[in-house]
Scaffold this motif. Structure first.
Motif, PDB file in Angstrom:
ATOM      1  N   LEU A   1      33.735  38.263  41.245  1.00 53.94           N
ATOM      2  CA  LEU A   1      34.933  37.876  41.983  1.00 53.94           C
ATOM      3  C   LEU A   1      34.593  36.934  43.131  1.00 53.94           C
ATOM      4  O   LEU A   1      33.552  37.061  43.763  1.00 53.94           O
ATOM      5  CB  LEU A   1      35.619  39.114  42.581  1.00 53.94           C
ATOM      6  N   PHE A   2      35.515  36.035  43.405  1.00 50.61           N
ATOM      7  CA  PHE A   2      35.492  35.250  44.625  1.00 50.61           C
ATOM      8  C   PHE A   2      36.416  35.988  45.594  1.00 50.61           C
ATOM      9  O   PHE A   2      37.592  36.186  45.291  1.00 50.61           O
ATOM     10  CB  PHE A   2      36.003  33.828  44.369  1.00 50.61           C
ATOM     11  N   VAL A   3      35.871  36.411  46.717  1.00 50.44           N
ATOM     12  CA  VAL A   3      36.644  37.218  47.663  1.00 50.44           C
ATOM     13  C   VAL A   3      36.862  36.429  48.941  1.00 50.44           C
ATOM     14  O   VAL A   3      35.902  36.029  49.612  1.00 50.44           O
ATOM     15  CB  VAL A   3      35.928  38.553  47.981  1.00 50.44           C
TER      16      VAL A   3
ATOM     17  N   GLY B   1      53.153  34.899  47.649  1.00 49.78           N
ATOM     18  CA  GLY B   1      53.361  35.738  46.473  1.00 49.78           C
ATOM     19  C   GLY B   1      52.068  36.286  45.911  1.00 49.78           C
ATOM     20  O   GLY B   1      51.980  37.460  45.534  1.00 49.78           O
ATOM     21  N   LEU B   2      51.052  35.441  45.851  1.00 44.87           N
ATOM     22  CA  LEU B   2      49.747  35.871  45.362  1.00 44.87           C
ATOM     23  C   LEU B   2      49.175  36.977  46.243  1.00 44.87           C
ATOM     24  O   LEU B   2      48.759  38.028  45.751  1.00 44.87           O
ATOM     25  CB  LEU B   2      48.784  34.671  45.324  1.00 44.87           C
TER      26      LEU B   2
ATOM     27  N   VAL C   1      40.855  44.676  61.923  1.00 43.14           N
ATOM     28  CA  VAL C   1      41.902  44.296  60.980  1.00 43.14           C
ATOM     29  C   VAL C   1      41.256  43.355  59.978  1.00 43.14           C
ATOM     30  O   VAL C   1      40.504  42.456  60.349  1.00 43.14           O
ATOM     31  CB  VAL C   1      43.059  43.583  61.711  1.00 43.14           C
ATOM     32  N   CYS C   2      41.562  43.566  58.709  1.00 46.29           N
ATOM     33  CA  CYS C   2      40.983  42.716  57.664  1.00 46.29           C
ATOM     34  C   CYS C   2      42.030  42.394  56.602  1.00 46.29           C
ATOM     35  O   CYS C   2      42.760  43.280  56.160  1.00 46.29           O
ATOM     36  CB  CYS C   2      39.799  43.424  57.012  1.00 46.29           C
ATOM     37  N   CYS C   3      42.079  41.138  56.208  1.00 43.85           N
ATOM     38  CA  CYS C   3      42.871  40.697  55.062  1.00 43.85           C
ATOM     39  C   CYS C   3      41.887  40.230  54.002  1.00 43.85           C
ATOM     40  O   CYS C   3      40.943  39.504  54.319  1.00 43.85           O
ATOM     41  CB  CYS C   3      43.790  39.537  55.448  1.00 43.85           C
ATOM     42  N   ARG C   4      42.108  40.668  52.745  1.00 43.40           N
ATOM     43  CA  ARG C   4      41.189  40.321  51.652  1.00 43.40           C
ATOM     44  C   ARG C   4      41.969  40.012  50.389  1.00 43.40           C
ATOM     45  O   ARG C   4      43.025  40.598  50.145  1.00 43.40           O
ATOM     46  CB  ARG C   4      40.253  41.494  51.332  1.00 43.40           C
ATOM     47  N   LEU C   5      41.385  39.137  49.584  1.00 44.92           N
ATOM     48  CA  LEU C   5      41.931  38.841  48.264  1.00 44.92           C
ATOM     49  C   LEU C   5      40.774  38.442  47.375  1.00 44.92           C
ATOM     50  O   LEU C   5      40.011  37.539  47.714  1.00 44.92           O
ATOM     51  CB  LEU C   5      42.949  37.701  48.317  1.00 44.92           C
ATOM     52  N   GLY C   6      40.624  39.126  46.243  1.00 44.19           N
ATOM     53  CA  GLY C   6      39.563  38.805  45.292  1.00 44.19           C
ATOM     54  C   GLY C   6      40.151  38.327  43.979  1.00 44.19           C
ATOM     55  O   GLY C   6      41.109  38.912  43.469  1.00 44.19           O
ATOM     56  N   MET C   7      39.574  37.272  43.439  1.00 42.71           N
ATOM     57  CA  MET C   7      40.049  36.693  42.172  1.00 42.71           C
ATOM     58  C   MET C   7      38.841  36.246  41.352  1.00 42.71           C
ATOM     59  O   MET C   7      37.830  35.829  41.921  1.00 42.71           O
ATOM     60  CB  MET C   7      40.938  35.468  42.417  1.00 42.71           C
ATOM     61  N   ALA C   8      38.977  36.275  40.035  1.00 42.54           N
ATOM     62  CA  ALA C   8      37.914  35.770  39.161  1.00 42.54           C
ATOM     63  C   ALA C   8      37.859  34.248  39.187  1.00 42.54           C
ATOM     64  O   ALA C   8      36.802  33.660  38.979  1.00 42.54           O
ATOM     65  CB  ALA C   8      38.136  36.273  37.738  1.00 42.54           C
TER      66      ALA C   8
ATOM     67  N   ASP D   1      31.320  38.112  45.012  1.00 39.62           N
ATOM     68  CA  ASP D   1      31.042  39.518  44.739  1.00 39.62           C
ATOM     69  C   ASP D   1      30.561  39.616  43.293  1.00 39.62           C
ATOM     70  O   ASP D   1      31.355  39.612  42.357  1.00 39.62           O
ATOM     71  CB  ASP D   1      32.309  40.348  44.961  1.00 39.62           C
ATOM     72  N   VAL D   2      29.233  39.638  43.130  1.00 42.80           N
ATOM     73  CA  VAL D   2      28.637  39.634  41.797  1.00 42.80           C
ATOM     74  C   VAL D   2      28.558  41.066  41.289  1.00 42.80           C
ATOM     75  O   VAL D   2      27.990  41.942  41.937  1.00 42.80           O
ATOM     76  CB  VAL D   2      27.234  38.988  41.820  1.00 42.80           C
TER      77      VAL D   2
END
Length: 160
Positions: free
Chosen positions: A83-85, A25-26, A48-55, A74-75
């Motif tokens: 973000l933490f990616v 879900g996230l 191919v790339c999968c990414r997710l960034g969150m604080a 990612d400063v």
């Protein structure tokens, strides 16, 4: 590609652990799947790339623990934008893509396309290990398919 029915989404996640359901879900809402083809100077490079960034690092660390991949920081100029990616490229993204293809409500089609792109990349890599005949370029039909996969994922990403 078969059309999936989502009339009853609860049945799609019935056999998942709560952790997997959360991560799907996230990623379905916040993650991205890219299939890219860079064409330059007569060379073609696909990935191919999968990414997710969150604080918050915790969900990203959970994603890494479950599916592998890497985390980068990612400063940004202001602290609240740091973000933490999490990301995974190529065959390293396959475990996440496989579960997204089966259980995702939004990104199931992007996941299926990305899996096909990984299959093409792996076949190309296997060909490179054999003695080369000719120029060693990507066969024209495969190049067309790679371009098509790239365009399909871009279109789906714009629509979602």
């Amino acid at each position: 590609m078969a059309t999936l029915s989502y009339a009853n989404p609860e049945t799609r996640i019935a056999n998942l652990s709560s952790e997997d359901a959360y991560l799907i879900g996230l990623f379905d809402g916040e993650g991205s799947i890219s299939v890219l083809l860079d064409e330059y100077a007569g060379r073609n490079q696909s990935y191919v790339c999968c990414r997710l960034g969150m604080a918050d690092r915790r969900p990203v660390a959970l994603l890494q623990k479950r599916f592998g991949g890497k985390i980068i920081l990612d400063v940004r100029p202001t602290p609240h934008l740091t973000l933490f990616v999490w990301y995974a490229y190529g065959s390293h993204a396959r475990p996440l893509l496989a579960i997204l293809q089966q259980h995702s409500l939004i990104k199931h089609e992007q996941a299926a396309i990305a899996i096909r792109a990984i299959e093409l990349l792996e076949a190309s890599k296997a060909r490179r290990k054999k003695p080369r005949i000719g120029t060693g370029c990507i066969p024209p039909d495969e190049l067309l398919e790679r371009r098509s996969l790239t365009q399909r994922v871009k279109a789906l990403n714009r629509a979602s």
